[in-house]
Motif scaffolding. Structure first.
Motif, PDB file in Angstrom:
ATOM      1  N   GLN A   1       2.192   8.135  -8.314  1.00 55.58           N
ATOM      2  CA  GLN A   1       2.013   6.857  -7.626  1.00 55.58           C
ATOM      3  C   GLN A   1       3.206   5.924  -7.891  1.00 55.58           C
ATOM      4  O   GLN A   1       3.748   5.305  -6.971  1.00 55.58           O
ATOM      5  CB  GLN A   1       0.722   6.193  -8.112  1.00 55.58           C
ATOM      6  CG  GLN A   1       0.476   4.791  -7.575  1.00 55.58           C
ATOM      7  CD  GLN A   1       0.203   4.788  -6.089  1.00 55.58           C
ATOM      8  OE1 GLN A   1      -0.513   5.645  -5.581  1.00 55.58           O
ATOM      9  NE2 GLN A   1       0.779   3.836  -5.374  1.00 55.58           N
TER      10      GLN A   1
ATOM     11  N   THR B   1       0.864  -1.182   0.000  1.00 49.96           N
ATOM     12  CA  THR B   1       0.000   0.000   0.000  1.00 49.96           C
ATOM     13  C   THR B   1       0.900   1.231   0.000  1.00 49.96           C
ATOM     14  O   THR B   1       2.111   1.131   0.213  1.00 49.96           O
ATOM     15  CB  THR B   1      -0.891   0.031   1.244  1.00 49.96           C
ATOM     16  OG1 THR B   1      -0.044   0.125   2.408  1.00 49.96           O
ATOM     17  CG2 THR B   1      -1.755  -1.210   1.350  1.00 49.96           C
ATOM     18  N   ASN B   2       0.311   2.388  -0.173  1.00 47.45           N
ATOM     19  CA  ASN B   2       1.103   3.610  -0.102  1.00 47.45           C
ATOM     20  C   ASN B   2       1.732   3.785   1.273  1.00 47.45           C
ATOM     21  O   ASN B   2       2.859   4.279   1.394  1.00 47.45           O
ATOM     22  CB  ASN B   2       0.237   4.823  -0.446  1.00 47.45           C
ATOM     23  CG  ASN B   2      -0.051   4.916  -1.934  1.00 47.45           C
ATOM     24  OD1 ASN B   2       0.650   4.318  -2.747  1.00 47.45           O
ATOM     25  ND2 ASN B   2      -1.083   5.663  -2.295  1.00 47.45           N
TER      26      ASN B   2
ATOM     27  N   ALA C   1       6.240   4.446  -5.133  1.00 46.97           N
ATOM     28  CA  ALA C   1       6.638   3.047  -4.977  1.00 46.97           C
ATOM     29  C   ALA C   1       8.114   2.857  -5.327  1.00 46.97           C
ATOM     30  O   ALA C   1       8.849   2.145  -4.622  1.00 46.97           O
ATOM     31  CB  ALA C   1       5.763   2.160  -5.855  1.00 46.97           C
TER      32      ALA C   1
ATOM     33  N   GLY D   1       4.964  -6.510  -7.584  1.00 52.26           N
ATOM     34  CA  GLY D   1       5.845  -5.650  -6.806  1.00 52.26           C
ATOM     35  C   GLY D   1       6.583  -6.405  -5.716  1.00 52.26           C
ATOM     36  O   GLY D   1       7.662  -5.992  -5.293  1.00 52.26           O
TER      37      GLY D   1
ATOM     38  N   TYR E   1       1.200  -5.030  -5.305  1.00 47.88           N
ATOM     39  CA  TYR E   1       0.326  -3.920  -4.939  1.00 47.88           C
ATOM     40  C   TYR E   1      -1.054  -4.434  -4.586  1.00 47.88           C
ATOM     41  O   TYR E   1      -1.595  -5.316  -5.264  1.00 47.88           O
ATOM     42  CB  TYR E   1       0.240  -2.913  -6.088  1.00 47.88           C
ATOM     43  CG  TYR E   1      -0.463  -1.633  -5.711  1.00 47.88           C
ATOM     44  CD1 TYR E   1       0.138  -0.737  -4.834  1.00 47.88           C
ATOM     45  CD2 TYR E   1      -1.723  -1.329  -6.207  1.00 47.88           C
ATOM     46  CE1 TYR E   1      -0.502   0.442  -4.463  1.00 47.88           C
ATOM     47  CE2 TYR E   1      -2.366  -0.150  -5.852  1.00 47.88           C
ATOM     48  CZ  TYR E   1      -1.754   0.724  -4.980  1.00 47.88           C
ATOM     49  OH  TYR E   1      -2.395   1.883  -4.610  1.00 47.88           O
TER      50      TYR E   1
END
Length: 270
Positions: free
Chosen positions: A90, A35-36, A94, A119, A71
């Motif tokens: 975004q 997640t962010n 990452a 990811g 992700y």
């Protein structure tokens, strides 16, 4: 270490032996999906370790059954509506996280305890060394969700590990590579006994910690930098500078004295 006092939402970090930090992706209910918040916390973890002179090795692993499933697709519905610049922001968020982990001055060992997809594969590839459990699976699944395998360094790192033909096959099909094949291809250094991958990574870290901190750090710098230079001459120039710097360190004199006196060296890391 001060770093370990920080409160993370998506990670756990613990110094398990002097200089050895184990960081665990801690979203087991979501197979440790990114997640962010996780991206920010990975970057913050790396920053913290950079400022800790006693840090010598980072081990990365996942809680529960997975290493990292990539992700979090529960957050992906908004991606098509972000617009070009929003999506670029975004991606860069990452990428900063994985760059921070790969760029750590100390070695990073990925203890891949389960699936590493998308990811998650990129995060494993960002480590210097990868160990796998028998349950580990690797998947460049980007094409299966309408995206490119040119993501978070995967196309660059995987090609350099196993060559362009095998990378193309894995990325174009999106197929799963199990732990045994990953070891045969060179994606991972070895496959450990079931349930032993983190212990094996710590044991490897303990071997690294016995060596000169400056020697290990400049070795890592040379290995990474020389993946990117264009000539043998440029590689030699970088290596020469590193060796010249290290001969100015008291650790080299200590190593020579220890060798002559037939004892273990006591490195200061200065």
């Amino acid at each position: 270490m001060k770093t370990l006092d920080e409160r993370f939402e998506t990670l756990r970090a613990e110094e398990v032996a002097p200089g050895i930090v184990v960081a665990t992706l801690n979203r087991p209910d979501r197979y440790n999906a990114m997640t962010n918040t996780m991206f920010v916390e990975l970057e913050r973890l790396a920053w913290g370790l950079e400022t800790e002179e006693s840090a010598r090795v980072l081990v990365l692993t996942g809680a529960g059954r997975a290493f990292c499933s990539g992700y979090d697709l529960a957050d992906a519905d908004d991606l098509p509506g972000l617009g070009a610049l929003g999506m670029l922001d975004q991606q860069e968020r990452a990428a900063r996280a994985l760059t921070a982990i790969r760029s750590l001055r100390v070695p990073v060992i990925a203890a891949v305890n389960g699936p590493a997809a998308g990811g998650g594969l990129a995060l494993a590839l960002a480590a210097d060394i990868r160990l796998a459990s028998p349950a580990a699976k690797f998947n460049a699944a980007f094409v299966r969700i309408g995206l490119s395998a040119g993501d978070l360094g995967t196309s660059w790192l995987l090609t350099r590990l196993i060559g362009p033909a095998k990378t193309s096959e894995i990325c174009f099909t999106g197929r799963i590579v199990d732990a045994t094949e990953a070891a045969e291809l060179g994606i991972v250094n070895s496959v450990c006994a079931d349930g032993e991958v983190v212990a094996a990574a710590i044991a490897l870290a303990e071997q690294i910690v016995t060596n000169s901190p400056g020697g290990v750090q400049l070795s890592k710098r040379a290995l990474q930098a020389n993946l990117e230079v264009g000539s043998y001459a440029a590689a030699l120039e970088l290596e020469n500078r590193g060796q010249a710097l290290l001969t100015r360190s008291p650790d080299m004199a200590e190593a020579l004295s220890a060798f002559k006196e037939k004892r273990a060296p006591h490195f200061q890391g200065t």
